[in-house]
Design a protein around this motif. Structure first.
Motif, PDB file in Angstrom:
ATOM      1  N   THR A 301       0.813  -1.207   0.025  1.00 50.79           N
ATOM      2  CA  THR A 301      -0.179   0.008  -0.037  1.00 50.79           C
ATOM      3  C   THR A 301       0.981   1.160   0.061  1.00 50.79           C
ATOM      4  OG1 THR A 301      -0.145   0.153   2.457  1.00 50.79           O
ATOM      5  CG2 THR A 301      -1.730  -1.372   1.345  1.00 50.79           C
ATOM      6  N   SER A 302       0.328   2.450  -0.414  1.00 54.06           N
ATOM      7  CA  SER A 302       1.085   3.740  -0.496  1.00 54.06           C
ATOM      8  C   SER A 302       1.419   4.142   1.104  1.00 54.06           C
ATOM      9  CB  SER A 302       0.173   4.560  -1.271  1.00 54.06           C
ATOM     10  OG  SER A 302      -0.929   4.846  -0.618  1.00 54.06           O
ATOM     11  N   GLN A 303       0.505   3.758   1.927  1.00 55.23           N
ATOM     12  CA  GLN A 303       0.652   4.320   3.002  1.00 55.23           C
ATOM     13  C   GLN A 303       1.840   3.401   3.770  1.00 55.23           C
ATOM     14  OE1 GLN A 303      -3.175   3.976   5.092  1.00 55.23           O
ATOM     15  NE2 GLN A 303      -3.843   5.955   4.163  1.00 55.23           N
ATOM     16  N   GLU A 304       1.977   2.154   3.551  1.00 55.47           N
ATOM     17  CA  GLU A 304       3.032   1.317   4.251  1.00 55.47           C
ATOM     18  C   GLU A 304       4.391   1.610   3.269  1.00 55.47           C
ATOM     19  OE1 GLU A 304       3.213  -0.481   6.757  1.00 55.47           O
ATOM     20  OE2 GLU A 304       1.161   0.561   7.145  1.00 55.47           O
ATOM     21  N   GLN A 305       4.161   2.081   2.021  1.00 59.57           N
ATOM     22  CA  GLN A 305       5.342   2.348   1.343  1.00 59.57           C
ATOM     23  C   GLN A 305       6.087   3.878   1.891  1.00 59.57           C
ATOM     24  OE1 GLN A 305       4.160   2.893  -2.836  1.00 59.57           O
ATOM     25  NE2 GLN A 305       3.755   0.550  -2.918  1.00 59.57           N
ATOM     26  N   TRP A 306       5.200   4.676   2.255  1.00 65.03           N
ATOM     27  CA  TRP A 306       5.542   5.945   2.880  1.00 65.03           C
ATOM     28  C   TRP A 306       6.168   5.787   4.354  1.00 65.03           C
ATOM     29  CZ3 TRP A 306       7.275  10.461   2.424  1.00 65.03           C
ATOM     30  CH2 TRP A 306       7.195  11.651   3.347  1.00 65.03           C
ATOM     31  N   LYS A 307       5.657   4.802   5.179  1.00 65.36           N
ATOM     32  CA  LYS A 307       6.118   4.211   6.223  1.00 65.36           C
ATOM     33  C   LYS A 307       7.341   3.611   6.518  1.00 65.36           C
ATOM     34  CE  LYS A 307       1.648   4.073   8.679  1.00 65.36           C
ATOM     35  NZ  LYS A 307       0.526   3.020   9.272  1.00 65.36           N
ATOM     36  N   GLN A 308       7.582   2.516   5.667  1.00 69.22           N
ATOM     37  CA  GLN A 308       8.648   1.737   5.739  1.00 69.22           C
ATOM     38  C   GLN A 308       9.743   2.013   4.741  1.00 69.22           C
ATOM     39  OE1 GLN A 308       7.552  -2.494   5.642  1.00 69.22           O
ATOM     40  NE2 GLN A 308       5.547  -2.040   6.163  1.00 69.22           N
ATOM     41  N   ASP A 327      -1.617  14.346   2.512  1.00 69.45           N
ATOM     42  CA  ASP A 327      -1.328  14.296   3.905  1.00 69.45           C
ATOM     43  C   ASP A 327      -1.533  12.947   4.381  1.00 69.45           C
ATOM     44  OD1 ASP A 327      -0.513  16.919   3.861  1.00 69.45           O
ATOM     45  OD2 ASP A 327      -2.341  17.749   4.688  1.00 69.45           O
ATOM     46  N   ASP A 328      -2.610  12.289   3.861  1.00 72.43           N
ATOM     47  CA  ASP A 328      -2.646  10.785   4.346  1.00 72.43           C
ATOM     48  C   ASP A 328      -2.106   9.814   3.481  1.00 72.43           C
ATOM     49  OD1 ASP A 328      -4.300  11.011   2.005  1.00 72.43           O
ATOM     50  OD2 ASP A 328      -6.264  10.792   3.019  1.00 72.43           O
ATOM     51  N   GLY A 355       2.103  14.977 -14.706  1.00 77.42           N
ATOM     52  CA  GLY A 355       3.149  16.027 -14.292  1.00 77.42           C
ATOM     53  C   GLY A 355       3.142  15.492 -12.795  1.00 77.42           C
ATOM     54  N   ALA A 356       4.357  15.609 -12.173  1.00 76.22           N
ATOM     55  CA  ALA A 356       4.740  15.365 -10.712  1.00 76.22           C
ATOM     56  C   ALA A 356       4.177  16.102  -9.825  1.00 76.22           C
ATOM     57  CB  ALA A 356       6.215  15.091 -10.602  1.00 76.22           C
ATOM     58  N   GLY A 357       4.001  17.523 -10.288  1.00 80.89           N
ATOM     59  CA  GLY A 357       3.485  18.555  -9.290  1.00 80.89           C
ATOM     60  C   GLY A 357       2.051  18.664  -9.249  1.00 80.89           C
ATOM     61  N   THR A 358       1.198  17.929 -10.010  1.00 81.17           N
ATOM     62  CA  THR A 358       0.020  18.053 -10.339  1.00 81.17           C
ATOM     63  C   THR A 358      -1.040  17.706  -8.952  1.00 81.17           C
ATOM     64  OG1 THR A 358      -0.394  15.898 -11.253  1.00 81.17           O
ATOM     65  CG2 THR A 358      -0.159  17.804 -12.717  1.00 81.17           C
ATOM     66  N   MET A 359      -0.549  17.121  -8.030  1.00 78.02           N
ATOM     67  CA  MET A 359      -1.169  16.834  -6.714  1.00 78.02           C
ATOM     68  C   MET A 359      -0.161  17.365  -5.506  1.00 78.02           C
ATOM     69  SD  MET A 359      -2.611  12.959  -7.717  1.00 78.02           S
ATOM     70  CE  MET A 359      -0.805  12.682  -8.610  1.00 78.02           C
ATOM     71  N   PRO A 360      -0.659  17.588  -4.323  1.00 81.51           N
ATOM     72  CA  PRO A 360      -0.181  17.946  -3.180  1.00 81.51           C
ATOM     73  C   PRO A 360       1.027  16.726  -2.843  1.00 81.51           C
ATOM     74  CG  PRO A 360      -2.338  18.298  -2.784  1.00 81.51           C
ATOM     75  CD  PRO A 360      -2.129  17.514  -4.076  1.00 81.51           C
ATOM     76  N   ILE A 361       2.233  17.063  -3.049  1.00 85.27           N
ATOM     77  CA  ILE A 361       3.189  15.958  -2.768  1.00 85.27           C
ATOM     78  C   ILE A 361       3.821  16.021  -1.031  1.00 85.27           C
ATOM     79  CG2 ILE A 361       5.980  15.426  -2.866  1.00 85.27           C
ATOM     80  CD1 ILE A 361       5.600  16.493  -5.715  1.00 85.27           C
ATOM     81  N   LEU A 362       3.411  14.734  -0.619  1.00 89.15           N
ATOM     82  CA  LEU A 362       3.735  14.391   0.804  1.00 89.15           C
ATOM     83  C   LEU A 362       5.380  14.168   0.939  1.00 89.15           C
ATOM     84  CD1 LEU A 362       2.905  14.057   3.921  1.00 89.15           C
ATOM     85  CD2 LEU A 362       2.541  11.887   3.196  1.00 89.15           C
ATOM     86  N   GLY A 363       5.872  13.606   0.025  1.00 88.07           N
ATOM     87  CA  GLY A 363       7.138  13.359   0.273  1.00 88.07           C
ATOM     88  C   GLY A 363       7.636  12.056  -0.949  1.00 88.07           C
TER      89      GLY A 363
END
Length: 369
Positions: A301-308, A327-328, A355-363
């Motif tokens: 998942t995207s959330q676990e990819q962000w966490k791990q 943010d989530d 485009g990479a900047g078309t949505m709010p980037i969390l990281g």
């Protein structure tokens, strides 16, 4: 509209025409409606007049529709992540239960064998009459032979104590295995309920979005698509105007190139929530499978990819890295260079370049750090 319009100034220098065209094409593909699902038939006007005669509502009304659709699909994406997480957990828990079942069967066989050995030891002790060693010494005709036998008895007693200890430990292990299995079953049931709730939410949000879109006439849908492209172009331009691409110079790793090649080969395949290929994908299904193809398994998942996964600065990202959005952490795409991403956007769309900047980037995270 001349090509000079697409030359974007970033960090004090002008982009080349090739780079500008790449970015604009990326934004256009991102915002264009997908072809995976047939659009609902236009709702007939009360008078039965053709849709060509319909007067479009003010852009502010369609902008409100666009924002509502974004909200509905975002909620669906969050629920999709929850569904995928529950499914992944269920797979692990099922494997744990199978492993525990094997341990229980093996432990029960061992316990049965230990009990049989203990029974034979008890029978042997019974045959000796259970007399104390001092009495046996006094009654013995050959004290030396008795003492030799006593040594063997002592060894036997130590073996018996070891047998009892092993039997007790095996019983405790079996008890723990059973408790662990019960716990896994409870977690599996809780995950099943969470998965069902997530599926219900996904279906509700997508149905609501499709119903909202079905109320629009053909011209309204066309204008809505234009508003989506304009919003994407505006966001991408604002991101580029920070001069961020002046700072991004990293090249892809060998594994990153393989991941990008895999993602590129999936362009045009439909978004389907919960899908991991090979015919369709959701956002994290695409990124996880791309990196699996490069020999680097990552969370589902995207959330676990962000966490791990290892976090890197946006200015340090390289092709193959994953950009996490909102943010989530409910959306993920793969950076492919020149300010562009490949992603599985949302229901009704296909895997595409954007485009990479078309949505709010969390990281940004790096699977092969």
């Amino acid at each position: 509209m001349g090509p000079d319009k697409y030359r974007v100034r970033a960090g004090g220098r002008r982009w080349t025409l090739a780079a500008a065209v790449t970015v604009v094409c990326a934004v256009t593909v991102l915002a264009a409606p997908g072809t995976a699902f047939a659009a609902p038939s236009p709702t007939p006007s009360p008078s039965g007049s053709p849709s060509a005669s319909v007067t479009l509502p003010p852009d502010k009304d369609l902008e409100a529709v666009r924002e509502k659709l974004d909200d509905l699909y975002h909620d669906a994406a969050v629920a999709t992540d929850a569904y995928n997480a529950a499914e992944e957990a269920a797979e692990k828990q099922s494997a744990e239960i199978v492993d525990l079942a094997r341990k229980i069967v093996k432990g029960q066989r061992k316990l049965d064998g230990l009990k049989a050995r203990a029974g034979r030891a008890a029978a042997a002790q019974y045959r000796t009459g259970g007399l104390p060693d001092s009495a046996k010494l006094l009654l013995s005709d050959n004290p030396s032979q008795f003492l030799d036998g006593a040594g063997r008895v002592l060894e036997g007693e130590r073996a018996t104590k070891g047998l009892i200890t092993e039997l007790t430990q095996t019983q405790q292990d079996l008890k723990q295995y059973a408790a662990d299995a019960a716990g896994q079953w409870n977690r599996l049931e809780a995950g099943r309920k969470a998965k069902a709730a997530a599926k219900k939410k996904i279906t509700q949000r997508i149905t609501a979005a499709e119903k909202l879109q079905s109320t629009l006439e053909k011209k309204q849908k066309t204008r809505l698509a234009e508003l989506e492209r304009e919003a994407a172009y505006k966001a991408q331009t604002a991101w580029l105007d920070t001069g961020i691409l002046d700072e991004i110079h990293s090249k892809a790793s060998a594994a990153g190139r393989k991941a990008v090649a895999f993602a590129t080969a999936q362009i045009g395949k439909p978004y389907v929530w919960g899908a991991e290929g090979p015919d369709s994908y959701d956002c994290s299904g695409l990124t996880s499978q791309a990196w699996a193809s490069a020999g680097q398994p990552i969370p589902r998942t995207s959330q676990e990819q962000w966490k791990q996964l290892k976090h890197v600065d946006v200015k340090d990202m390289r092709p193959g890295d994953l950009i996490i959005y909102f943010d989530d952490a409910s959306h993920v795409a793969m950076y492919v260079g020149d300010g562009a991403i490949i992603q599985a956007p949302r229901p009704g769309r296909t895997v595409s370049v954007g485009g990479a900047g078309t949505m709010p980037i969390l990281g940004v995270v790096r699977p092969d750090a």
